[in-house]
Design a protein around this motif. Sequence first.
Motif, PDB file in Angstrom:
ATOM      1  N   ASP A  71       0.790  -1.238   0.000  1.00 53.21           N
ATOM      2  CA  ASP A  71       0.000   0.000   0.000  1.00 53.21           C
ATOM      3  C   ASP A  71       0.824   1.291   0.000  1.00 53.21           C
ATOM      4  OD1 ASP A  71      -2.384  -1.433  -0.117  1.00 53.21           O
ATOM      5  OD2 ASP A  71      -2.548  -1.553   2.060  1.00 53.21           O
ATOM      6  N   TYR A  72       2.140   1.224  -0.155  1.00 50.92           N
ATOM      7  CA  TYR A  72       2.998   2.397  -0.274  1.00 50.92           C
ATOM      8  C   TYR A  72       3.657   2.365  -1.661  1.00 50.92           C
ATOM      9  CZ  TYR A  72       2.870   3.463   4.743  1.00 50.92           C
ATOM     10  OH  TYR A  72       2.476   3.796   6.010  1.00 50.92           O
ATOM     11  N   TYR A  73       3.535   3.463  -2.392  1.00 51.42           N
ATOM     12  CA  TYR A  73       4.088   3.529  -3.741  1.00 51.42           C
ATOM     13  C   TYR A  73       4.917   4.788  -3.897  1.00 51.42           C
ATOM     14  CZ  TYR A  73       0.603  -0.048  -4.478  1.00 51.42           C
ATOM     15  OH  TYR A  73      -0.139  -1.188  -4.367  1.00 51.42           O
ATOM     16  N   ARG A  74       5.927   4.685  -4.760  1.00 46.84           N
ATOM     17  CA  ARG A  74       6.829   5.812  -5.006  1.00 46.84           C
ATOM     18  C   ARG A  74       6.882   6.116  -6.491  1.00 46.84           C
ATOM     19  NH1 ARG A  74      13.331   5.707  -4.094  1.00 46.84           N
ATOM     20  NH2 ARG A  74      13.759   6.821  -5.999  1.00 46.84           N
ATOM     21  N   TRP A  75       6.713   7.385  -6.811  1.00 44.83           N
ATOM     22  CA  TRP A  75       6.934   7.885  -8.165  1.00 44.83           C
ATOM     23  C   TRP A  75       8.123   8.823  -8.107  1.00 44.83           C
ATOM     24  CZ3 TRP A  75       1.940   6.630  -6.890  1.00 44.83           C
ATOM     25  CH2 TRP A  75       1.150   6.035  -7.864  1.00 44.83           C
ATOM     26  N   ASN A  76       9.078   8.674  -8.995  1.00 44.46           N
ATOM     27  CA  ASN A  76      10.168   9.636  -9.109  1.00 44.46           C
ATOM     28  C   ASN A  76       9.643  10.879  -9.810  1.00 44.46           C
ATOM     29  OD1 ASN A  76      12.129   8.027  -7.897  1.00 44.46           O
ATOM     30  ND2 ASN A  76      12.549   6.980  -9.816  1.00 44.46           N
ATOM     31  N   ASP A  77      10.267  12.007  -9.514  1.00 39.22           N
ATOM     32  CA  ASP A  77       9.896  13.246 -10.186  1.00 39.22           C
ATOM     33  C   ASP A  77      10.362  13.190 -11.634  1.00 39.22           C
ATOM     34  OD1 ASP A  77       9.026  16.264  -9.409  1.00 39.22           O
ATOM     35  OD2 ASP A  77      10.494  16.250 -11.031  1.00 39.22           O
ATOM     36  N   VAL A  87       3.043   7.813  -1.898  1.00 39.31           N
ATOM     37  CA  VAL A  87       1.613   7.826  -1.611  1.00 39.31           C
ATOM     38  C   VAL A  87       1.254   6.535  -0.884  1.00 39.31           C
ATOM     39  CG1 VAL A  87       0.981   9.357  -3.509  1.00 39.31           C
ATOM     40  CG2 VAL A  87       1.016   6.921  -3.885  1.00 39.31           C
ATOM     41  N   GLN A  88       0.349   6.657   0.065  1.00 33.03           N
ATOM     42  CA  GLN A  88      -0.078   5.511   0.874  1.00 33.03           C
ATOM     43  C   GLN A  88      -1.584   5.309   0.704  1.00 33.03           C
ATOM     44  OE1 GLN A  88       0.307   6.104   5.086  1.00 33.03           O
ATOM     45  NE2 GLN A  88      -0.460   4.075   5.579  1.00 33.03           N
ATOM     46  N   PHE A  89      -1.963   4.047   0.552  1.00 36.36           N
ATOM     47  CA  PHE A  89      -3.363   3.686   0.408  1.00 36.36           C
ATOM     48  C   PHE A  89      -3.793   2.781   1.554  1.00 36.36           C
ATOM     49  CE2 PHE A  89      -1.955   4.715  -3.805  1.00 36.36           C
ATOM     50  CZ  PHE A  89      -3.015   5.404  -4.346  1.00 36.36           C
ATOM     51  N   GLU A  98       3.342  12.390   0.362  1.00 35.46           N
ATOM     52  CA  GLU A  98       4.443  13.227   0.797  1.00 35.46           C
ATOM     53  C   GLU A  98       5.519  13.309  -0.282  1.00 35.46           C
ATOM     54  OE1 GLU A  98       7.153  11.575   3.886  1.00 35.46           O
ATOM     55  OE2 GLU A  98       5.805   9.839   3.815  1.00 35.46           O
ATOM     56  N   VAL A  99       6.269  14.402  -0.220  1.00 33.91           N
ATOM     57  CA  VAL A  99       7.427  14.597  -1.084  1.00 33.91           C
ATOM     58  C   VAL A  99       8.637  14.228  -0.253  1.00 33.91           C
ATOM     59  CG1 VAL A  99       8.759  16.267  -2.419  1.00 33.91           C
ATOM     60  CG2 VAL A  99       6.268  16.500  -2.269  1.00 33.91           C
ATOM     61  N   ILE A 100       9.518  13.417  -0.835  1.00 34.38           N
ATOM     62  CA  ILE A 100      10.740  13.048  -0.114  1.00 34.38           C
ATOM     63  C   ILE A 100      11.957  13.522  -0.904  1.00 34.38           C
ATOM     64  CG2 ILE A 100       9.695  11.064   1.037  1.00 34.38           C
ATOM     65  CD1 ILE A 100      11.315   9.295  -0.997  1.00 34.38           C
ATOM     66  N   ALA A 101      13.013  13.852  -0.175  1.00 36.84           N
ATOM     67  CA  ALA A 101      14.295  14.195  -0.795  1.00 36.84           C
ATOM     68  C   ALA A 101      15.051  12.900  -1.036  1.00 36.84           C
ATOM     69  CB  ALA A 101      15.094  15.115   0.117  1.00 36.84           C
ATOM     70  N   LEU A 102      15.666  12.808  -2.190  1.00 39.07           N
ATOM     71  CA  LEU A 102      16.448  11.621  -2.525  1.00 39.07           C
ATOM     72  C   LEU A 102      17.896  11.831  -2.111  1.00 39.07           C
ATOM     73  CD1 LEU A 102      14.991  10.777  -6.034  1.00 39.07           C
ATOM     74  CD2 LEU A 102      14.391   9.769  -3.837  1.00 39.07           C
ATOM     75  N   LYS A 103      18.480  10.821  -1.553  1.00 42.10           N
ATOM     76  CA  LYS A 103      19.879  10.892  -1.112  1.00 42.10           C
ATOM     77  C   LYS A 103      20.805  10.762  -2.319  1.00 42.10           C
ATOM     78  CE  LYS A 103      18.852   8.826   3.318  1.00 42.10           C
ATOM     79  NZ  LYS A 103      19.091   7.702   4.224  1.00 42.10           N
ATOM     80  N   GLY A 104      22.017  11.245  -2.126  1.00 42.60           N
ATOM     81  CA  GLY A 104      23.032  11.045  -3.134  1.00 42.60           C
ATOM     82  C   GLY A 104      23.236  12.220  -4.062  1.00 42.60           C
TER      83      GLY A 104
END
Length: 109
Positions: A71-77, A87-89, A98-104
């Motif tokens: 139920d948790y999915y990630r889309w890259n910008d 996004v969580q369902f 939520e928007v997350i910062a990517l490491k690296g």
Amino acid sequence: MSIGIRFGILWLIFILKVACGVPIIDIEESNSYHWQKNMNENEFKQLQLGMSYMEVVEIAGGSPSETIKSDYYRWNDEILLTQAYIVQFKDNQLVNKEVIALKGYSTRE
């Protein structure tokens, strides 16, 4: 034509209709470029709590690039390499985004 051949042809037609009628595949196939299968900030802002998974996929223009866990999915910008969208369902309804910062990536100027 023999019954076996007719059955085989009908079965093939059925399989093709089923395969071509999968909504996520239809959405993905309508995108000409791979980057369109990601999400952008404007699309993320359109997401509203209570939306179904398929409504989110339609806005994003394709399936998520990564399933984090159930139920948790990630889309890259699509443009920025420094962020992604989570996004969580729950019960097929959007309950958190939520928007997350990517490491690296470098913060040097």
